[in-house]
Design a protein around this motif. Structure first.
Motif, PDB file in Angstrom:
ATOM      1  N   LYS A  58      47.825  42.077  37.109  1.00 44.38           N
ATOM      2  CA  LYS A  58      48.507  41.368  38.279  1.00 44.38           C
ATOM      3  C   LYS A  58      49.784  41.381  38.170  1.00 44.38           C
ATOM      4  O   LYS A  58      50.602  41.224  39.328  1.00 44.38           O
ATOM      5  CB  LYS A  58      47.768  39.667  38.137  1.00 44.38           C
ATOM      6  CG  LYS A  58      46.389  39.691  38.690  1.00 44.38           C
ATOM      7  CD  LYS A  58      45.957  38.329  38.846  1.00 44.38           C
ATOM      8  CE  LYS A  58      44.340  38.599  39.101  1.00 44.38           C
ATOM      9  NZ  LYS A  58      43.931  37.155  39.537  1.00 44.38           N
ATOM     10  N   ARG A  90      49.762  50.834  43.039  1.00 45.86           N
ATOM     11  CA  ARG A  90      49.130  49.593  42.927  1.00 45.86           C
ATOM     12  C   ARG A  90      48.249  49.496  41.492  1.00 45.86           C
ATOM     13  O   ARG A  90      48.340  50.340  40.896  1.00 45.86           O
ATOM     14  CB  ARG A  90      47.747  50.048  43.896  1.00 45.86           C
ATOM     15  CG  ARG A  90      48.225  50.153  45.453  1.00 45.86           C
ATOM     16  CD  ARG A  90      47.214  50.556  46.400  1.00 45.86           C
ATOM     17  NE  ARG A  90      46.495  51.757  46.241  1.00 45.86           N
ATOM     18  CZ  ARG A  90      45.401  51.617  45.657  1.00 45.86           C
ATOM     19  NH1 ARG A  90      44.368  50.460  45.450  1.00 45.86           N
ATOM     20  NH2 ARG A  90      44.631  52.892  45.508  1.00 45.86           N
ATOM     21  N   ASN A 145      44.888  47.406  40.036  1.00 45.24           N
ATOM     22  CA  ASN A 145      43.549  46.492  40.191  1.00 45.24           C
ATOM     23  C   ASN A 145      42.655  46.478  38.943  1.00 45.24           C
ATOM     24  O   ASN A 145      43.042  47.344  37.918  1.00 45.24           O
ATOM     25  CB  ASN A 145      42.725  46.919  41.232  1.00 45.24           C
ATOM     26  CG  ASN A 145      43.723  46.950  42.525  1.00 45.24           C
ATOM     27  OD1 ASN A 145      44.166  45.924  43.011  1.00 45.24           O
ATOM     28  ND2 ASN A 145      44.105  48.073  43.372  1.00 45.24           N
ATOM     29  N   LEU A 161      38.748  52.038  44.990  1.00 50.38           N
ATOM     30  CA  LEU A 161      39.865  51.388  44.379  1.00 50.38           C
ATOM     31  C   LEU A 161      40.822  52.460  44.240  1.00 50.38           C
ATOM     32  O   LEU A 161      42.352  52.181  44.243  1.00 50.38           O
ATOM     33  CB  LEU A 161      39.759  50.408  43.174  1.00 50.38           C
ATOM     34  CG  LEU A 161      38.975  49.174  43.393  1.00 50.38           C
ATOM     35  CD1 LEU A 161      38.720  48.209  42.059  1.00 50.38           C
ATOM     36  CD2 LEU A 161      39.881  48.512  44.515  1.00 50.38           C
ATOM     37  N   THR A 210      46.134  45.514  45.830  1.00 50.10           N
ATOM     38  CA  THR A 210      46.612  45.570  44.581  1.00 50.10           C
ATOM     39  C   THR A 210      46.556  44.099  44.211  1.00 50.10           C
ATOM     40  O   THR A 210      46.817  43.160  44.750  1.00 50.10           O
ATOM     41  CB  THR A 210      48.132  45.939  44.629  1.00 50.10           C
ATOM     42  OG1 THR A 210      48.568  46.371  43.401  1.00 50.10           O
ATOM     43  CG2 THR A 210      49.155  45.182  45.303  1.00 50.10           C
ATOM     44  N   ALA A 219      44.214  43.016  42.365  1.00 51.05           N
ATOM     45  CA  ALA A 219      42.805  42.445  42.699  1.00 51.05           C
ATOM     46  C   ALA A 219      41.869  42.652  41.543  1.00 51.05           C
ATOM     47  O   ALA A 219      42.053  43.569  40.505  1.00 51.05           O
ATOM     48  CB  ALA A 219      42.184  43.056  44.039  1.00 51.05           C
ATOM     49  N   TYR A 244      37.878  43.078  41.066  1.00 55.32           N
ATOM     50  CA  TYR A 244      36.616  43.244  41.665  1.00 55.32           C
ATOM     51  C   TYR A 244      35.610  43.009  40.575  1.00 55.32           C
ATOM     52  O   TYR A 244      35.482  43.662  39.882  1.00 55.32           O
ATOM     53  CB  TYR A 244      36.376  44.677  42.265  1.00 55.32           C
ATOM     54  CG  TYR A 244      37.179  44.807  43.735  1.00 55.32           C
ATOM     55  CD1 TYR A 244      36.337  44.729  44.725  1.00 55.32           C
ATOM     56  CD2 TYR A 244      38.566  44.764  43.893  1.00 55.32           C
ATOM     57  CE1 TYR A 244      36.976  44.970  46.041  1.00 55.32           C
ATOM     58  CE2 TYR A 244      39.150  44.774  45.081  1.00 55.32           C
ATOM     59  CZ  TYR A 244      38.135  45.003  46.091  1.00 55.32           C
ATOM     60  OH  TYR A 244      38.915  44.993  47.508  1.00 55.32           O
TER      61      TYR A 244
END
Ligand code: NAP
Ligand code: COA
Length: 273
Positions: free
Chosen positions: A178, A190, A192, A240, A249, A251, A253
Motif C-alpha cells: 500500500k 500500480r 497490489n 491485476l 492500486t 488493493a 484481493y
C-alpha cells in the motif's frame, strides 16, 4: 453459456503481449502457475528462485508450450543478486513491466519453539525479499502500465497459531504494497496483493496440513468447503497485472473461498468450534 463465451474470449486475448514479467518464487507452486498464465498471454517471463534445476524445468515447460521464459537463480535476501538479475532481464528483454513477488518460506512452529533465526528466516524471505525485489526493480518499472503484485496470506490480518513469523511478514508485505502504491503511483506504477486461501497441490499446504484429516479440517472452515486452485489464483493475477485493472492500486484481493470470514480459534487451521 454466456460466461463461457466471455471467458473464451479472455483466454484468446493475449492480455500481456510485449510485456516482461519478473517472478520470484517462479520455479514452483502458485508463483509458477501465475508465470505460466502470464506466458500464455504473451509475456516473456523470468523465473527467479534459489534452485537452478527447478527453474530450468519450469522454464523448459513454458517454452515447450510456446512461451518465452528465462531463469534467474538467486536468493531474494541478497539485494545485489536481485538487482543484477533485474539488470540482466532488462538487457535481454528491454525492460520489466510486471513484478510478481511470490517467494516465501514457511514452517509450522509455536513461538516458544522458534529460534530468533527461524523467525528471521521467514521475515527475510517474505518481507525483506519483497522489499528487495520492488526496490531493485524501481528504476525499470517507472512507466505507465507497470505493475507489482505481491502474494500475501490471510495470516496478514487474522492471527494464526504456529505461524507468528508468517503473520508478521505478510502483514508487512500488505502495508509495504500500500505504501508503494502511494509513493510510486504518480509514476504509473500500480502495486497490489493477492491473498490466497488454502490452495491445492502446493508446498505451503503440504507443510500446514500434511494429512487427509488435517486437510478435511481445513476445508470445514471454508464456506465453499474446498481448497482453491492455482488456476483460480493465476486468473486473478492475470487480471491485476493487465490493463483491465489499470485503475486498481493499493488493493488486497482475497481469493480464499470465504475462509477469512470465519476463521478464528487457537488452531486457526480447523473449523470454528
Ligand atoms: P512454494 O511452491 O514453496 O513457493 C515458494 C517459492 O519461493 C519456491 O519456488 C521457492 O523456490 C521460492 N523461494 C523460497 N525462498 C526463497 C529465497 N530465499 N529466494 C528466492 N526464492 C525463494 O509454495 P506455494 O505454496 O506455492 O507459495 C507461493 C506463495 O503463496 C507464497 O508467497 C505463500 O506465502 C503464498 N500462499 C500460499 C498459500 C497456499 O495455500 N499454498 C496460501 C496463502 C499464501 P526455491 O526453494 O527454489 O528458492
Ligand atoms: N521448526 C522450527 N524451526 C525451524 C524449522 C521448523 N520446522 N525449520 C527451520 N527452522 C529454523 C532452523 O532451525 C533455523 O534456525 P537456527 O539457525 O536457529 O537453527 C532457521 O529456521 C533457518 O533455517 P535454514 O534451514 O537455515 O533456513 P533456510 O534459509 O535455508 O530455509 C526455510 C528457509 C526454513 C523457510 C525453509 O523451510 C525454506 O527454504 N522454505 C521455502 C519453501 C517453503 O517454505 N514453501 C512454502 C511457502 S508458503
Amino acid at each position: 453459456m454466456l460466461s463461457c463465451t466471455i471467458m473464451e474470449s479472455i483466454f484468446r486475448a493475449n492480455l500481456l503481449k510485449d510485456k516482461v514479467a519478473f517472478v520470484t518464487g517462479g520455479g514452483s507452486g502458485i508463483g509458477l502457475r501465475m508465470a505460466e498464465r502470464f506466458a500464455e498471454h504473451g509475456a516473456a517471463v523470468v523465473l527467479a528462485g534459489r534452485k537452478q534445476e527447478r527453474l530450468d524445468a519450469a522454464a523448459s515447460a513454458i517454452r515447450a508450450a510456446g512461451g518465452t521464459a528465462e531463469t534467474a537463480a538467486l536468493d531474494v535476501r541478497d539485494y545485489a543478486a536481485v538487482e543484477a538479475a533485474l539488470g540482466r532481464t532488462r538487457e535481454q528483454f528491454g525492460g520489466v513491466d510486471i513484478l510478481l513477488c511470490a517467494a516465501a518460506g514457511n514452517f509450522p512452529a509455536p513461538v516458544a519453539g522458534m529460534s530468533a533465526n527461524g523467525f528471521k528466516a521467514v521475515i527475510d524471505i517474505d518481507l525483506l525479499g519483497t522489499f528487495n525485489t520492488c526496490r531493485a526493480a524501481y528504476p525499470f518499472l517507472r512507466k505507465p502500465g507497470a505493475s507489482i503484485l505481491s502474494i500475501s496470506a490471510n495470516h496478514a490480518t487474522i492471527p494464526l497459531a504456529y505461524q507468528a513469523h508468517v503473520c508478521a511478514a505478510k502483514a508487512g508485505v500488505e502495508l509495504l504494497t500500500k505504501t508503494l502504491a502511494l509513493e510510486w503511483g504518480r509514476e504509473g506504477i500500480r502495486a497490489n496483493c493477492i491473498t490466497p486461501g488454502p490452495t491445492a497441490d502446493t508446498e505451503g499446504m503440504q507443510r500446514l496440513a500434511p494429512t487427509p484429516e488435517a486437510r478435511r479440517a481445513v476445508e470445514k472452515g471454508i464456506p465453499l468447503r474446498r481448497y482453491g486452485t492455482k488456476d483460480e489464483l493465476a486468473d486473478l493475477a492475470l487480471f491485476l497485472c493487465s490493463d483491465a485493472a489499470s485503475f486498481i492500486t493499493g488493493a488486497v484481493y482475497v481469493c480464499d473461498g470465504g475462509q477469512s470470514l470465519c476463521r478464528s480459534g487457537i488452531s486457526g487451521l480447523g473449523p470454528v468450534s
